[in-house]
Design an enzyme around this catalytic site. Structure first.
Site, PDB file in Angstrom:
ATOM      1  N   ARG A 135       0.848  -1.201   0.000  1.00 21.69           N
ATOM      2  CA  ARG A 135       0.000   0.000   0.000  1.00 21.69           C
ATOM      3  C   ARG A 135       0.881   1.248   0.000  1.00 21.69           C
ATOM      4  O   ARG A 135       2.095   1.158   0.141  1.00 21.69           O
ATOM      5  CB  ARG A 135      -0.941  -0.008   1.211  1.00 21.69           C
ATOM      6  CG  ARG A 135      -0.195  -0.238   2.511  1.00 21.69           C
ATOM      7  CD  ARG A 135      -0.724   0.512   3.652  1.00 21.69           C
ATOM      8  NE  ARG A 135      -0.633   1.941   3.486  1.00 21.69           N
ATOM      9  CZ  ARG A 135       0.498   2.646   3.647  1.00 21.69           C
ATOM     10  NH1 ARG A 135       1.667   2.067   3.940  1.00 21.69           N
ATOM     11  NH2 ARG A 135       0.494   3.949   3.488  1.00 21.69           N
ATOM     12  N   ARG A 160      -7.171  -0.715  -7.198  1.00 19.85           N
ATOM     13  CA  ARG A 160      -7.508   0.429  -6.337  1.00 19.85           C
ATOM     14  C   ARG A 160      -7.691   1.663  -7.232  1.00 19.85           C
ATOM     15  O   ARG A 160      -6.879   1.904  -8.120  1.00 19.85           O
ATOM     16  CB  ARG A 160      -6.413   0.684  -5.289  1.00 19.85           C
ATOM     17  CG  ARG A 160      -6.293  -0.475  -4.285  1.00 19.85           C
ATOM     18  CD  ARG A 160      -5.487  -0.098  -3.065  1.00 19.85           C
ATOM     19  NE  ARG A 160      -6.228   0.745  -2.147  1.00 19.85           N
ATOM     20  CZ  ARG A 160      -5.661   1.363  -1.097  1.00 19.85           C
ATOM     21  NH1 ARG A 160      -4.369   1.210  -0.861  1.00 19.85           N
ATOM     22  NH2 ARG A 160      -6.383   2.116  -0.299  1.00 19.85           N
ATOM     23  N   ASP A 191      -2.201  10.819  -2.819  1.00 19.58           N
ATOM     24  CA  ASP A 191      -2.449   9.698  -3.743  1.00 19.58           C
ATOM     25  C   ASP A 191      -2.745  10.157  -5.161  1.00 19.58           C
ATOM     26  O   ASP A 191      -2.545   9.406  -6.117  1.00 19.58           O
ATOM     27  CB  ASP A 191      -3.607   8.841  -3.229  1.00 19.58           C
ATOM     28  CG  ASP A 191      -3.178   8.082  -1.991  1.00 19.58           C
ATOM     29  OD1 ASP A 191      -3.155   8.679  -0.905  1.00 19.58           O
ATOM     30  OD2 ASP A 191      -2.794   6.908  -2.132  1.00 19.58           O
TER      31      ASP A 191
HETATM   32  O1  MRU Z   1      -4.858   3.227   1.752  1.00 21.03           O
HETATM   33  P1  MRU Z   1      -3.386   3.469   1.749  1.00 21.03           P
HETATM   34  O2  MRU Z   1      -2.715   3.021   3.003  1.00 21.03           O
HETATM   35  O3  MRU Z   1      -2.713   2.952   0.502  1.00 21.03           O
HETATM   36  O4  MRU Z   1      -3.276   5.068   1.715  1.00 21.03           O
HETATM   37  C1  MRU Z   1      -1.990   5.643   1.676  1.00 21.03           C
HETATM   38  C2  MRU Z   1      -1.989   7.111   1.792  1.00 21.03           C
HETATM   39  O5  MRU Z   1      -3.012   7.759   1.817  1.00 21.03           O
HETATM   40  C3  MRU Z   1      -0.649   7.770   1.775  1.00 21.03           C
HETATM   41  O6  MRU Z   1      -0.658   8.936   2.544  1.00 21.03           O
HETATM   42  C4  MRU Z   1      -0.293   8.131   0.331  1.00 21.03           C
HETATM   43  O7  MRU Z   1      -0.394   7.006  -0.478  1.00 21.03           O
HETATM   44  C5  MRU Z   1       1.065   8.710   0.212  1.00 21.03           C
HETATM   45  S1  MRU Z   1       2.294   7.440   0.395  1.00 21.03           S
HETATM   46  C6  MRU Z   1       3.825   8.106   0.167  1.00 21.03           C
END
Ligand code: MRU
Length: 335
Positions: free
Chosen positions: A49, A86, A232
């Site tokens: 993730r 995702r 993201d």
């Molecule tokens: O659902 P996740 O754990 O994949 O979400 C991750 C985040 O929101 C992070 O803050 C984002 O991906 C930045 S990672 C460098």
């Protein structure tokens, strides 16, 4: 002694080795596979993730789909399977399209598999370097020795390098510009209390985990000098999607006159969309709210709403730290 030797993923012996982030911090368990389907499942389950890490893993997965019994049909089945894992992080489609373009240029070559793996390695290396540059560029945000609040997890686990927001914090700490970190626990999947705390421990950075709802109280007490998170997907106008709860922090920062920064590689900027209204926000299962580790917290028959991300409007963002430079409002990523 704490050994700082963990990694998010590595390609070794034509297999992807990755740490299962759902088991952390209780177990540091690595999985190895050359199956694109197994990597797709890992992304869906959040074993892998964090936006940059998802992109790099998907690039390796798509390249690996051509390893045995190569056919165009398998390649495009893998592409569609991976891209559907995702919806919010643009790094996923960006990295998959880089591999797809490479495939389209070399589909008739006997060496297509080698070329696609080389492309995935190139993506991995450039994302590693982006983390280094973000960390260096981010040093300019510290006006004094600072107490920093962060949300979710943006470190080595979430990227192909030392992190985005996390690397700014880490480099700031190493240069005596960060004194303390408050890590939001990050409901419902606890990326803060499980993963960011794990990485802060590994780097000997002083910290405390707080509930997500503690931030306002700490700001009022004057305990937070600045907030920095990852992203993201960033729209052309600077609106930034990140883990649910990020928008709350930006609003709180505006009220308390505290700088709010986003740190992300250029690959997280989606210039094709003009504003955050076009970002698809992932909705996840109710069980993530009603259960923890398969133990029911409440009745799973109740109704839940589990958005995984929110979008912070660009006018609330003091600066976006990228591997190229720090951008500020009004955002124009072509300048
Ligand atoms: O659902 P996740 O754990 O994949 O979400 C991750 C985040 O929101 C992070 O803050 C984002 O991906 C930045 S990672 C460098």
């Amino acid at each position: 002694m704490i050994v700082n030797d963990y990694f998010s993923m590595k390609l070794l012996d034509e297999q992807l080795h990755f740490i299962d982030q759902t088991k952390l911090p209780i177990k540091e368990e690595y999985i190895r596979t050359d199956s694109y389907e197994r990597i797709a499942v890992a992304i869906e389950r959040l074993e892998i993730r964090g936006a940059p890490a998802i992109g790099v893993a998907a690039a390796y997965a798509l390249a690996l789909s051509t390893k045995n019994n190569f056919s165009e049909n398998i390649f495009f089945t893998a592409y569609h399977r991976l891209i559907s894992t995702r919806p919010t992080a643009v790094n996923l489609s960006w990295a998959l399209n880089e591999i797809r373009n490479c495939f389209e240029q070399n589909r008739n070559s006997e060496k297509v598999y080698d070329l696609l793996i080389a492309k995935a390695v190139e993506i991995n290396n450039s994302e590693f370097q982006a983390c280094e540059n973000i960390g260096e560029n981010g040093l300019a945000i510290f006006m004094k020795k600072s107490k920093v609040l962060t949300h979710c997890n943006t470190g080595r686990l979430a990227t192909a390098g030392e992190g985005t927001a996390f690397n700014v914090i880490k480099k700031g700490f190493n240069k005596n510009l960060v004194s303390f970190v408050y890590a939001d626990e990050t409901r419902p999947l606890f990326q803060g209390s499980r993963l960011t705390a794990f990485e802060l421990e590994k780097n000997n950075i002083p910290y405390k985990v707080i509930t997500d709802s503690t931030a306002a109280h700490l700001m009022k007490l004057g305990e937070i000098d600045l907030v920095i998170t990852g992203a993201d997907r960033i729209a052309a106008n600077g609106d930034s999607a990140n883990k649910i709860g990020t928008y709350n922090l930006a609003v709180l920062c505006s009220f308390h006159k505290i700088p709010f920064f986003i740190a992300a590689p250029f690959s997280t900027i989606d210039k094709k969309i003009s504003s955050g209204n076009e970002i698809i926000i992932e909705l996840r299962k109710s069980e993530e709210l009603s259960m923890i580790n398969r133990i029911e917290l409440t009745s799973s028959k109740y109704e839940f709403l589990n958005y995984a991300f929110d979008v912070t409007p660009s006018e609330l963002i003091t600066g976006i730290i990228t591997d190229e430079k720090i951008f500020s409002f009004p955002y124009n990523f072509n300048e």
